[in-house]
Scaffold this motif. Sequence first.
Motif, short mmCIF file in Angstrom:
data_model
loop_
_atom_site.label_atom_id
_atom_site.label_comp_id
_atom_site.label_asym_id
_atom_site.label_seq_id
_atom_site.Cartn_x
_atom_site.Cartn_y
_atom_site.Cartn_z
N THR A 150 2.77 -11.87 41.82
CA THR A 150 4.35 -13.10 42.13
C THR A 150 3.32 -13.87 41.31
O THR A 150 2.69 -14.67 42.00
CB THR A 150 5.01 -13.32 43.38
OG1 THR A 150 5.60 -12.03 44.08
CG2 THR A 150 6.79 -14.27 43.33
N GLU A 151 4.23 -14.43 40.68
CA GLU A 151 3.78 -16.04 39.93
C GLU A 151 4.64 -17.33 40.10
O GLU A 151 5.67 -16.58 40.26
CB GLU A 151 3.66 -15.85 38.58
CG GLU A 151 2.23 -14.83 38.13
CD GLU A 151 1.47 -15.70 38.52
OE1 GLU A 151 1.12 -16.69 38.99
OE2 GLU A 151 -0.05 -14.76 38.22
N GLU A 152 4.50 -17.90 40.17
CA GLU A 152 5.75 -19.00 40.98
C GLU A 152 5.10 -19.91 39.38
O GLU A 152 4.68 -20.53 38.86
CB GLU A 152 5.08 -19.92 41.73
CG GLU A 152 5.13 -19.18 43.52
CD GLU A 152 4.88 -20.15 44.53
OE1 GLU A 152 4.13 -21.23 44.29
OE2 GLU A 152 5.17 -19.34 45.58
N ILE A 153 6.94 -19.92 38.75
CA ILE A 153 6.93 -21.07 37.65
C ILE A 153 8.25 -22.03 38.25
O ILE A 153 9.76 -21.99 38.53
CB ILE A 153 6.83 -20.74 36.00
CG1 ILE A 153 8.09 -19.01 36.67
CG2 ILE A 153 5.94 -19.40 36.23
CD1 ILE A 153 8.70 -18.93 34.88
N ALA A 154 7.87 -23.53 37.61
CA ALA A 154 9.04 -24.17 37.88
C ALA A 154 9.47 -24.45 35.96
O ALA A 154 9.23 -24.44 35.36
CB ALA A 154 8.75 -25.64 38.39
N ILE A 155 11.24 -24.48 35.72
CA ILE A 155 11.62 -24.36 34.74
C ILE A 155 12.14 -26.20 34.52
O ILE A 155 13.90 -25.91 35.43
CB ILE A 155 12.65 -23.43 34.30
CG1 ILE A 155 11.59 -22.31 34.22
CG2 ILE A 155 12.88 -24.10 33.05
CD1 ILE A 155 12.09 -21.04 33.73
N ASP A 156 12.14 -26.89 33.41
CA ASP A 156 12.97 -27.75 33.52
C ASP A 156 14.00 -27.40 31.99
O ASP A 156 13.23 -27.36 30.84
CB ASP A 156 12.57 -28.96 32.48
CG ASP A 156 13.88 -30.16 32.61
OD1 ASP A 156 14.31 -29.74 32.02
OD2 ASP A 156 13.27 -31.10 31.85
#
Length: 339
Positions: free
Chosen positions: A5-11
């Motif tokens: 699992t990879e964690e990403i934050a998107i705007d």
Amino acid sequence: MGFLTEEIAIDLGTANTLIIHNDKVVVNSPSIVAIDRTTNKIIAIGAEASMMHGKTHENIKTIRPLKDGVIADFNASEQMINTLIKSIPTLKRRFFTPSLRMVICIPSGITEVEMRAVKESAERVNGKEVYLIHEPMAAAIGIGIDIMQPKGNMIVDIGGGTTEIAVIALSGIVCDKSVKIAGDVFTNDIVNYMRSKHNLYVGERTAEKIKILIGSVIEDLENPPEDMSVQGRDLVTGKPKQVMVSYTEIAKAIDKSIIRIEEAIMEALSQTPPELAADIYNTGIYLAGGGALLRGLDIRLSRKTDLPVYIAEDPLQAVVRGTGITLKNLESYKNILIK
């Protein structure tokens, strides 16, 4: 299966899409897609598509899949998100696409249907856990405000499609106002001004450039930018021509839109409970988003509201920074996320 699992934050912005992975902004790309009309395939995304914007022939069209901070073209936005996620350097080297834990920020005035569209897009690009966070919240966290405190803070986030105004206390939005007047509207104002005042027809990209280089909201700046030469098409003769434009003209051009943002701020202030209004009197107003970079905006809003106005450092990335911080501390921010 944690290592898969990879964690990403998107705007997901109307103008730019930013992605944070491992505490670094790894993608910062214009939210724009170029499509081949004959095959309906996407030929370019982001900066490359942005270069084509306004210069295409009939077989290519450039579209901005997000309108007013909301997904307008489902298919194009999905492919755009997918391509941008795949372009993250560390994910490129993986043999298979890992499942993703994502936090995505959305405008505070968004409807249930629009929210579902964002969520479904994220799930289709392998998002296993998708959390949503309201933009003003993310901006507040990104600026470095402790939102858990019983203390009122006012955030004004001027993006590309919407301006979000919110009063935040105790990890919640007490009152908010979302107006569809932001960067895109300013750009249109400049196009119309050049047309009516100089008989010059300029494209969206040129107007955007004028806004960035000499955009101002007051006519008495301390250190004003130099006049700028603008090229376009003469509406009378049809020939290409060039005119010089000063920052005071841009202040006149976008004045009406700025007045509407001021009115929205005043309205949000008038709905604020008295105890929080007392806090805001001491803490002031925080500006985030690309619109905060307009010269003199803090001075003008301060004159209007009689409150101190602060611009976030690197306002363009305040929202995505906040989204990234939330992602790292999912447990402590659980109550502000929309699952």
